[in-house]
Enzyme design. Structure first.
Site, PDB file in Angstrom:
ATOM      1  N   HIS A  75       0.831  -1.214   0.000  1.00 28.47           N
ATOM      2  CA  HIS A  75       0.000   0.000   0.000  1.00 28.47           C
ATOM      3  C   HIS A  75       0.867   1.266   0.000  1.00 28.47           C
ATOM      4  CE1 HIS A  75      -3.309  -2.637   0.641  1.00 28.47           C
ATOM      5  NE2 HIS A  75      -2.890  -3.013   1.833  1.00 28.47           N
ATOM      6  N   ASP A 129      -5.910  -6.627  10.936  1.00 26.75           N
ATOM      7  CA  ASP A 129      -5.275  -5.456  11.551  1.00 26.75           C
ATOM      8  C   ASP A 129      -5.927  -5.115  12.883  1.00 26.75           C
ATOM      9  OD1 ASP A 129      -3.328  -4.479   9.430  1.00 26.75           O
ATOM     10  OD2 ASP A 129      -5.151  -4.550   8.261  1.00 26.75           O
ATOM     11  N   HIS A 239      -7.397  -4.591  -1.578  1.00 26.46           N
ATOM     12  CA  HIS A 239      -6.809  -5.936  -1.666  1.00 26.46           C
ATOM     13  C   HIS A 239      -7.547  -6.765  -2.718  1.00 26.46           C
ATOM     14  CE1 HIS A 239      -6.670  -4.542   2.596  1.00 26.46           C
ATOM     15  NE2 HIS A 239      -5.393  -4.800   2.444  1.00 26.46           N
ATOM     16  N   GLY A 430     -10.220 -23.660   4.080  1.00 26.60           N
ATOM     17  CA  GLY A 430      -9.629 -24.988   4.157  1.00 26.60           C
ATOM     18  C   GLY A 430      -8.439 -25.087   5.077  1.00 26.60           C
ATOM     19  N   SER A 477      -8.254 -16.477  13.205  1.00 26.93           N
ATOM     20  CA  SER A 477      -8.532 -17.316  14.370  1.00 26.93           C
ATOM     21  C   SER A 477      -7.374 -17.290  15.351  1.00 26.93           C
ATOM     22  CB  SER A 477      -8.828 -18.751  13.944  1.00 26.93           C
ATOM     23  OG  SER A 477      -7.721 -19.323  13.273  1.00 26.93           O
ATOM     24  N   THR A 531     -19.625 -18.359  13.905  1.00 29.75           N
ATOM     25  CA  THR A 531     -18.182 -18.297  14.088  1.00 29.75           C
ATOM     26  C   THR A 531     -17.817 -19.136  15.307  1.00 29.75           C
ATOM     27  OG1 THR A 531     -18.158 -16.409  15.609  1.00 29.75           O
ATOM     28  CG2 THR A 531     -18.204 -15.905  13.250  1.00 29.75           C
TER      29      THR A 531
END
Length: 605
Positions: A75, A129, A239, A430, A477, A531
């Site tokens: 960036h 972030d 992105h 995955g 995670s 989640t």
């Protein structure tokens, strides 16, 4: 047929051209790009190991609030290019398009800046972030450093409904906020003033970008995913994330669409600011990296023309250039900052703070002769980085019990990896099962290592586990687990009364309750969002209420089973199609992995 063939040839040629780079090793590229900043601005120093650019201590003449930012590489000039007098004090860089680790940010905030007056940690609003910079903020607070955290979010390309709990992304207009808080800190403002001003600026800032093509990351394979010839993606993220829509449009039509998304305060999905005839604005036209200066200048002229003709806005300042890129992104973003009263008095209005001098190569300001005198200065002697060891505590649990109970839970997770991976292959990236297995194996290795000198001090043992998790589990995670466990250490520490205290179910329940509250600061995930939180919250709350691990583990398992029928609100599953194939069949992989862990705990008790 001939026309289709020519179109395909042109498309393939376009993809191959966008994949041409002078560097094939992205790691080497990032390191050399960061080091170059110390060559073009001699007031800076480079912590190579931790990819941190920071101001040389001898050039920071006064104690002030430190501003720490950063983000993924790719960036540029953001974010390291904004380190310098009047702007940032330090920036931590990740790999291309990936957040720096919490440890990098912690070192930047605690060891590479003068933090006596406090630290504002201010990344862009992206999940990785927020989690990693947030974890560093918690560590700084735990160390007794006055710390505030704020995630910049200015993008209106994705509306309120689609953005949901995640909120707006941080894009080009965020550089205005970095400039404002940097100048304000340089002027001697307090941490509270700097933090509130960042929030005020964000509340009055809107941005949107558009791009003709996706970008290619050096060292990666060429993707066939691209924007069709003749179309433009309105609202594309930095992105390659999708925007609001794709359209065939002239520049005039495109700018009209973008300004409508920015300024139509009658649009309930994008009315992030209101506008009155007397309101004044500052305009930023930002190059996403691949637009020629000639074209960017033409874009600026068109935006300015339409602002005056359609909205009666004549910006107080028009700033054009390359401020926050997406590598060589063939696009641009438009940002508008409404000039409201900061309440801080003379010299500290938004406009004055933007106009204030700044000595950073990413900002349009010259480097002074006095600064060039540092070009032959010796390297900065880096302070020894603290290991993060905790002082001894009085919260006790037999280490053999910890090894037995925790070991059984970790073994369950390792054995469940194939099933977790299978689930995540269908509804995610995955990699969930592999990540959990890697973390579980590493913690198990620590528990079985006789040289690790683990003992009955629960807080130190958990803290050692935190270090293992931070170093072995990556991604979203991994950051969530690390934040939760760091908060768990604090929650346990709060219950140390000065005399030996057994770590019973009440102690753990209270600590887990604190950890849940701390985690809520950095992720909007709640039960029902499909989640890992769907397993974590029922376990913790049931443990506090029922004081029984078996009952709590059962609650987590039942909640995990319920995720099969949930529509995802967060995470990659939001973007996965073919719901008919997995709804009612596949639980959330993260929740399933966690429920397996809890079942393992219960089985050993």
């Amino acid at each position: 047929m001939k026309s289709e063939l020519l179109h395909q040839v042109h498309r393939t040629t376009r993809l191959l051209l966008s994949a041409k780079h002078f560097f094939s090793d992205p790691t080497h590229l990032v390191q050399t790009a960061l080091n170059s900043l110390t060559l073009t601005n001699p007031s800076l120093a480079f912590d190579r190991q931790n990819k941190i650019i920071f101001r040389r201590p001898e050039v920071v003449k006064k104690s002030k609030v430190a501003i720490v930012s950063g983000g993924g590489s790719g960036h540029e000039p953001a974010f390291a290019g904004y380190v310098g007098q009047g702007l940032l004090d330090a920036s931590a860089a990740g790999t291309i398009f990936a957040s720096p680790s919490a440890e990098q940010v912690r070192i930047a905030a605690m060891d590479r800046v003068n933090n006596e007056q406090g630290v504002l940690i201010i990344p862009m609003n992206y999940t990785g972030d927020v989690l990693n910079f947030g974890m560093a903020a918690e560590k700084a607070r735990a160390a007794g450093i006055k710390t505030e955290f704020f995630a910049i979010n200015d993008d209106v390309g994705v509306g309120k409904e689609r953005g949901g709990k995640v909120g707006r992304r941080g894009i080009g207009g965020g550089i205005f906020i970095l400039k404002i808080v940097g100048a304000l800190a340089e002027a001697g403002a307090s941490l509270e003033e700097v933090y509130k001003t960042a929030q005020l600026a964000n509340d009055n800032l809107v941005s949107v970008g558009s791009s003709l093509e996706h970008v290619h990351v050096p060292g990666r394979d060429v993707s066939e995913d691209s924007v069709p010839e003749g179309e433009v993606e309105v609202g594309m993220g930095i992105h390659n994330e999708p925007g609001s829509h794709r359209v065939k449009a002239t520049l005039v039509e495109l700018v009209k669409t973008m300004l409508l998304q920015l300024l139509d305060h009658n649009d309930p999905d994008r009315a992030f600011i209101t506008r009155k005839p007397e309101d004044k604005f500052v305009l930023l036209i930002n190059n996403l990296g691949g637009v020629s200066t000639l074209e960017l200048s033409g874009i600026t002229d068109e935006v300015y023309r339409q602002l005056g003709a359609d909205y009666k806005i004549k910006p107080e300042r028009i700033i054009q250039g390359t401020f926050l890129t997406s590598l060589n992104g063939l696009g641009f973003s438009v940002s508008l900052l409404k000039l409201v009263d900061t309440g801080l008095g003379p010299g500290k209005s938004f406009l004055e703070l933007i106009d204030a001098p700044a000595e950073a190569v990413g900002w349009a300001a010259p480097i002074t002769p006095a600064t060039w005198e540092h070009r032959n200065s010796p390297p900065v002697e880096l302070k020894q980085v603290k290991t993060g060891e905790q002082p001894p505590s009085n919260v006790k649990l037999d280490i053999s019990t910890i090894r037995t109970v925790l070991g059984a839970a970790l073994e369950r997770v390792i054995s469940a990896e194939p099933k977790i991976t299978h689930y995540d292959t269908i509804v995610g990236d995955g990699d969930c099962g592999v990540g959990l297995k890697r973390g579980a194996e590493a913690v198990l290795s620590l528990l079985n290592d006789s040289s690790a000198n683990l003992n009955d001090d629960v807080i130190n043992t958990v803290n050692r586990i935190v270090g293992v998790v931070e170093n072995t589990m990556d991604g979203t995670s991994g950051a969530i687990y690390a934040i939760f466990l760091n908060a768990l250490v604090h929650g346990l520490r709060e219950q140390d009364k000065g005399s030996e205290t057994p770590a019973n179910v009440d102690i753990w329940g209270t600590a887990l309750k604190y950890s849940l509250a701390a985690l809520g600061k950095y992720t909007p995930a709640k039960p029902g969002d499909r989640t890992m939180i769907d397993a974590l919250v029922p376990f913790c709350e049931t443990l506090v209420e029922k004081r029984d691990v078996h009952t709590a583990a059962k609650a987590a398992a039942e909640a995990t089973e319920a995720t099969k029928h949930m529509k995802a609100s967060l995470g990659r599953t939001v973007y996965v199609g073919g719901e008919d194939e997995w709804v009612g069949k596949i639980p959330d992989p993260g929740a399933y992995g966690l429920s397996v862990f809890f079942e393992g705990l219960a089985s050993a008790l």
